[in-house]
Write a protein that holds these residues in place. Structure first.
Motif: not given
Length: 216
Positions: A49-58
């Motif tokens: 698990p990680v925090e933050g919104e989905f992004d295709t580049t991260s």
């Protein structure tokens, strides 16, 4: 001579194999396959698990074992088939995937950071090697082996077989304290173990794991 356990594939097995091989040559595109990438991102929340919104580049993708912030660049080695396999892993084998990710992250964080391998970047090669072992994919060829080809391994789903090879490669890497630069050599050795096991015609994944002397 072929194994006495060899048989032709069923129509369903042949269709599954053909679809997977076709998808190995389809490039993953951040726009076209955004929803699938998001599905993988959400599935990985059960694994790491990680925090933050989905992004295709991260940076999250690098944490999970891709080589860069853009996972699409890694997928070039295995295409859409690999992305779908990764999603399958998060849905069908989250505990096993969690263990592999944990093992390799700890190994890479040890005194010698060169040990271990980035899981998803390496797993792309694992899937292709497994498809070759099952005689679904010919080395260096982008089309499937003819469906009239008899094999003792048709009863094992390609995704399951690839997972066994990934587990075996992870455990071997830990046992030998192998570096990532040695990954291809390590994979060659574990693929030979898989080849020998498949020739004996295992009917279930459990049988295949036992033949590979794989710890569950």
């Amino acid at each position: 001579m072929g194994s006495s356990n060899s048989r032709l594939p069923t129509a369903e097995e042949a269709a599954t194999a053909s679809e997977i091989v076709k998808e190995t040559s389809i490039a993953v595109d951040a726009t076209e396959h955004r929803e699938l990438l998001k599905e993988l991102y959400e599935g990985m929340q059960k694994v790491d698990p990680v925090e933050g919104e989905f992004d295709t580049t991260s940076d999250v993708w690098k944490r999970w074992g891709f080589q860069s912030r853009d996972p699409c660049s890694d997928f070039r080695g295995g295409g859409l088939a690999t992305l779908k396999w990764f999603i399958w892993l998060t849905c069908n084998a989250p505990e096993t995937l969690t263990q592999i990710c944990k093992e390799q992250r700890e190994l890479r964080a040890s005194q010698d950071a060169k040990l271990g391998f980035p899981v998803f970047a390496a797993a792309i090669s694992v899937l292709r090697a497994s498809l070759v072992s099952q005689k679904i994919l010919s080395l260096g060829v982008t089309h499937p082996v003819p469906t009239e080809t008899a094999s003792p391994s048709w009863g094992i789903h390609p995704y399951q077989c690839a997972l066994v090879l990934l587990q075996l490669t992870s455990q071997t890497t830990i046992k030998k304290q192998a570096q990532y630069m040695e990954f291809n050599f390590t994979l060659k050795g574990t693929q030979e173990v898989l080849d020998a096991a498949l020739k004996k015609g295992p009917k279930t994944v459990s049988e295949l794991m036992t033949l590979c002397r794989l710890q569950g």
